[in-house]
Design an enzyme around this catalytic site. Structure first.
Site, mmCIF file in Angstrom:
data_model
loop_
_atom_site.group_PDB
_atom_site.id
_atom_site.type_symbol
_atom_site.label_atom_id
_atom_site.label_comp_id
_atom_site.label_asym_id
_atom_site.label_seq_id
_atom_site.Cartn_x
_atom_site.Cartn_y
_atom_site.Cartn_z
ATOM 1 C CG ASP A 144 -1.701 1.203 1.409
ATOM 2 O OD1 ASP A 144 -2.330 1.629 0.417
ATOM 3 O OD2 ASP A 144 -1.695 1.784 2.514
ATOM 4 C CG ASP A 192 -1.595 7.409 0.657
ATOM 5 O OD1 ASP A 192 -0.495 7.767 0.184
ATOM 6 O OD2 ASP A 192 -2.681 7.635 0.101
HETATM 7 MG MG MG Z 1 -2.975 3.083 3.572
#
Ligand code: MG
Length: 375
Positions: free
Chosen positions: A9, A11
């Site tokens: 992922d 962020d």
């Molecule tokens: Mg995230």
């Protein structure tokens, strides 16, 4: 032979998340993230970022701005000699403001569309791959793709968890610990393989004994143990690709290291695809008989490891170092004042001064520690 990969992922896993990153200037790598990526590459994994970017659908940023942000991400990684092999993003969201992007998409996590696209583009073996993310949506997507999963469970962070959300295979306090988990998993797998090979060469009949079903009532540590001692795929996935109307299944937005901007634009429009993941429950995995005492010892060992691991994988803190130094000086001042007090030649004033210094330094130490804990 297909490659193994680590899906990441973006962020709050690789970069800090201030809400929506709207410009390259806002992009900040999480300390230690680049080093963790380098370690994974050394271990032979392809690195693929899979990120939901609904800010495009919501009208917060354009795709060009997102492209600039990702160029900055690559630049910052490159300054630390790290790189990714693929970067996939989903700009769609059903509740968006921008018409072209305000649709459901199988690319959007918790769906696994981006994983299947990467599997096809980069020749990835998903069953040998991992998903690392900070939300249960990441975990769900990774499991739908048939990957092992690690939840980056940052201490103090509140995350949304539905009752239906499945637990990850493992949890880590940050990316560095996640790398260590993968490394340990591989180590155990190799050890298990060599043990099985030696057992087979010594007594082939032992194979029959190893096919006992799993015990019905498993504790958390049992499950973790079982996951280490069994082969990874809990589910087997079948990706079914169907041609559909563009609105129902938006185009794939792909960005790889090798692909040019023109190429990524060219691949997007008409090739709308829907990926359907069908999970099949496997037959009970073989599990080695383990005594109750062994279970208990494993549980204790696990808890002891978890107790210390936060400190182990935390970044070096200037606050902590400064606090320690000031604490030492404060104690030193206290000892000096005691010496003055016991000395008949020295009056009471130096004693008071040294005690004053000691108290002032102690207060500074407390203030620094409070600031650090608030961080
Ligand atoms: Mg995230």
């Amino acid at each position: 032979m297909a490659y193994k990969a680590v899906f990441l992922d973006r962020d709050d896993t690789i970069v800090d998340d201030p809400g929506y990153i709207r410009s390259p200037e806002q992009l900040r790598l999480i300390p230690g993230a680049a080093e963790a990526l380098k370690q994974l590459q050394k271990m032979g994994y392809l690195l693929v970022i899979v990120t939901n970017q609904s800010g495009v659908a919501r009208g917060f940023i354009t795709e060009q701005q997102l492209e600039n942000i990702h160029q900055e991400l690559k630049r910052q990684l490159a300054t630390e000699n790290a790189a990714v092999d693929g970067l996939y993003y989903c700009p769609y969201h059903p509740d968006g403001e921008v018409k072209d992007f305000s649709v459901e998409s199988n690319l959007r996590k918790p769906n696994a569309g981006m994983f299947f696209q990467a599997e096809e583009d980069l020749d990835i073996d998903l069953t040998q791959s991992w998903m690392i993310g900070d939300s249960y949506r990441d975990i769900q997507a990774g499991q739908a793709a048939g990957c092992h999963t690690i939840l980056v469970d940052v201490p103090g962070k509140i995350r949304e968890k539905k009752k239906t959300d499945a637990e990850p295979d493992r949890k880590a306090v940050n990316l560095r610990e996640a790398v260590n988990i993968i490394r340990m998993y591989e180590f155990h797998q190799k050890a298990k393989s060599s043990k099985q090979a030696s057992e087979q060469s010594q007594s082939p009949d032992d194979l029959a004994d190893s096919s006992e079903p799993e015990p019905a009532n498993q504790t958390l540590s049992d499950k973790l143990e079982a996951k280490d001692s069994t082969h990874p795929p809990q589910t087997e996935l079948e990706a079914v690709v169907e041609e559909t109307a563009p609105l129902a299944a938006p185009e794939t937005k792909i960005e790889t290291e090798a692909a040019s901007e023109e190429e990524s634009q060219a691949t997007a429009p008409e090739s709308a695809k829907v990926y359907t993941a069908k999970s099949r429950t496997e037959a009970p995995q073989p599990a080695e008989p383990i005594s109750e005492t062994h279970h208990l010892l494993e549980e204790i060992a696990l808890r002891l490891q978890r107790k210390d691991r936060e400190g182990l994988y935390q970044e070096f803190s200037v606050f902590k170092l400064l606090s320690l130094m000031l604490q030492v000086i404060a104690v030193f001042c206290l000892i000096i004042s005691l010496g003055f007090w016991l000395s008949p030649k020295v009056g009471g004033e130096p004693v008071v001064i040294m005690i004053g210094y000691s108290i002032a330094l102690q207060l500074i130490v407390v203030a620094l520690l409070m600031m650090h804990s608030r961080d």
